[in-house]
Write a protein that holds these residues in place. Structure first.
Motif, PDB file in Angstrom:
ATOM      1  N   ARG A   1      76.461  36.238  28.115  1.00 38.58           N
ATOM      2  CA  ARG A   1      75.170  36.451  27.175  1.00 38.58           C
ATOM      3  C   ARG A   1      74.187  35.715  27.479  1.00 38.58           C
ATOM      4  O   ARG A   1      73.342  37.049  28.053  1.00 38.58           O
ATOM      5  CB  ARG A   1      74.967  36.130  25.787  1.00 38.58           C
ATOM      6  N   GLY A   2      74.445  34.533  28.339  1.00 39.35           N
ATOM      7  CA  GLY A   2      73.167  33.850  29.300  1.00 39.35           C
ATOM      8  C   GLY A   2      73.150  34.812  30.878  1.00 39.35           C
ATOM      9  O   GLY A   2      71.961  34.780  31.459  1.00 39.35           O
ATOM     10  N   GLY A   3      74.044  35.845  31.191  1.00 38.21           N
ATOM     11  CA  GLY A   3      73.468  36.665  32.326  1.00 38.21           C
ATOM     12  C   GLY A   3      72.788  37.942  31.886  1.00 38.21           C
ATOM     13  O   GLY A   3      72.506  39.109  33.223  1.00 38.21           O
ATOM     14  N   ILE A   4      71.964  38.138  30.947  1.00 35.15           N
ATOM     15  CA  ILE A   4      70.628  38.506  30.907  1.00 35.15           C
ATOM     16  C   ILE A   4      69.915  38.321  30.403  1.00 35.15           C
ATOM     17  O   ILE A   4      69.727  37.147  30.323  1.00 35.15           O
ATOM     18  CB  ILE A   4      71.575  39.750  29.494  1.00 35.15           C
ATOM     19  N   GLY A   5      68.825  38.530  30.305  1.00 36.16           N
ATOM     20  CA  GLY A   5      67.084  38.284  29.829  1.00 36.16           C
ATOM     21  C   GLY A   5      66.969  36.852  30.937  1.00 36.16           C
ATOM     22  O   GLY A   5      66.640  36.753  32.187  1.00 36.16           O
ATOM     23  N   LEU A   6      65.630  35.721  29.699  1.00 35.53           N
ATOM     24  CA  LEU A   6      65.514  35.038  30.675  1.00 35.53           C
ATOM     25  C   LEU A   6      66.203  33.685  31.414  1.00 35.53           C
ATOM     26  O   LEU A   6      65.875  33.498  32.324  1.00 35.53           O
ATOM     27  CB  LEU A   6      64.247  33.949  29.475  1.00 35.53           C
TER      28      LEU A   6
ATOM     29  N   GLY B   1      67.811  31.430  36.481  1.00 39.88           N
ATOM     30  CA  GLY B   1      69.350  30.724  37.358  1.00 39.88           C
ATOM     31  C   GLY B   1      69.864  29.797  36.555  1.00 39.88           C
ATOM     32  O   GLY B   1      70.651  28.704  37.006  1.00 39.88           O
ATOM     33  N   LEU B   2      69.373  29.705  35.366  1.00 44.89           N
ATOM     34  CA  LEU B   2      70.521  28.395  34.677  1.00 44.89           C
ATOM     35  C   LEU B   2      71.847  28.885  34.406  1.00 44.89           C
ATOM     36  O   LEU B   2      72.485  30.056  34.271  1.00 44.89           O
ATOM     37  CB  LEU B   2      69.910  28.595  33.097  1.00 44.89           C
ATOM     38  N   ASN B   3      72.800  28.086  34.219  1.00 45.27           N
ATOM     39  CA  ASN B   3      73.821  27.773  34.117  1.00 45.27           C
ATOM     40  C   ASN B   3      74.782  27.062  33.538  1.00 45.27           C
ATOM     41  O   ASN B   3      74.407  25.703  33.290  1.00 45.27           O
ATOM     42  CB  ASN B   3      74.455  27.398  35.606  1.00 45.27           C
ATOM     43  N   VAL B   4      75.276  27.626  32.129  1.00 43.94           N
ATOM     44  CA  VAL B   4      76.497  26.991  31.380  1.00 43.94           C
ATOM     45  C   VAL B   4      77.123  25.873  31.933  1.00 43.94           C
ATOM     46  O   VAL B   4      78.139  26.834  32.434  1.00 43.94           O
ATOM     47  CB  VAL B   4      76.693  27.517  30.192  1.00 43.94           C
ATOM     48  N   LYS B   5      77.106  24.998  31.637  1.00 40.71           N
ATOM     49  CA  LYS B   5      78.238  23.593  32.274  1.00 40.71           C
ATOM     50  C   LYS B   5      79.173  23.708  30.922  1.00 40.71           C
ATOM     51  O   LYS B   5      80.186  22.851  31.758  1.00 40.71           O
ATOM     52  CB  LYS B   5      78.067  22.911  33.103  1.00 40.71           C
ATOM     53  N   HIS B   6      79.081  23.002  30.317  1.00 43.68           N
ATOM     54  CA  HIS B   6      79.953  22.525  29.190  1.00 43.68           C
ATOM     55  C   HIS B   6      79.546  23.242  27.826  1.00 43.68           C
ATOM     56  O   HIS B   6      78.239  23.059  27.632  1.00 43.68           O
ATOM     57  CB  HIS B   6      79.905  21.105  28.920  1.00 43.68           C
TER      58      HIS B   6
END
Length: 211
Positions: free
Chosen positions: A72-77, A82-87
């Motif tokens: 879901r983080g692959g869309i929008g702001l 360039g935020l990357n969910v790590k954990h």
């Protein structure tokens, strides 16, 4: 397979697949029969996702939530930043932000808005994971940030959110933004939990009922 708790929650297994270039995943019960086929790339918003989750009474592991939030983080702001969910933990989410020239203020240091976006996203994703049953989303009604450091292009910021309060109508989250274990900012926000609204009764029907 993932074990069930108290013989109530069915175990589910997430298997990532690719179909026509879109991210999808399948959920299986402990007897390997398919519960549902959810196309994350086609889910419009959080409300639609939570409706499906509530209807199917689905529970996800932290690893599955990591996949969900990354997709879901692959869309929008979040994607634009360039935020990357790590954990993903039981009550926390950690995200990284590699600083580029697009994240800087005119003075050459990271813009305060970039840091707030990182912290707010970390808290928002964690709130998304912790939403109460039958809720359909949340909205931020208050946030505050204190800055005690800064960063430059090429640095990688790290942020971890932690839960302070989880109620049926509100949640309070804290987040700390760091670079190389050096604290840059402290962040706190309050989220109001949203639930489906009852259907509106038209004035005409209301008048007929009063006759």
């Amino acid at each position: 397979m993932f074990g069930s708790k108290c013989n109530i929650i069915k175990s589910v297994l997430l298997s990532s697949i690719r179909n026509n270039g879109r991210n999808n995943f399948r959920l299986f019960s402990s007897d390997t029969s398919t519960l549902d086929h959810i196309k994350l790339g086609e889910i419009k918003d959080m409300k639609e996702f939570m409706k499906l989750k509530n209807e199917k009474n689905l529970e996800f592991t932290n690893e599955q939530w990591l996949y969900i939030l990354k997709t879901r983080g692959g869309i929008g702001l979040p994607n634009y930043m360039g935020l990357n969910v790590k954990h993903v933990g039981d009550s926390s989410v950690s995200i990284e932000l590699p600083i580029t020239k697009n994240h800087l203020a005119s003075n050459g240091y990271v813009h305060a808005g970039s840091i707030i976006t990182l912290a707010d996203t970390s808290c928002g994703y964690a709130c998304f994971k912790k939403l109460p049953k039958n809720s359909i989303g949340f909205t931020t009604i208050e946030l505050k940030s204190n800055f005690i450091g800064t960063a430059k292009e090429g640095d990688i910021l790290e942020c971890t959110s932690t839960l302070l309060h989880a109620g049926k109508t509100s949640q309070v989250w804290d987040a700390v933004v760091t670079h190389n274990n050096r604290k840059l900012a402290f962040f706190r926000c309050t989220e109001i939990i949203l639930y489906p609204q009852p259907p509106k009764i038209s004035q005409e029907n209301d008048n007929n009922n009063n006759k």
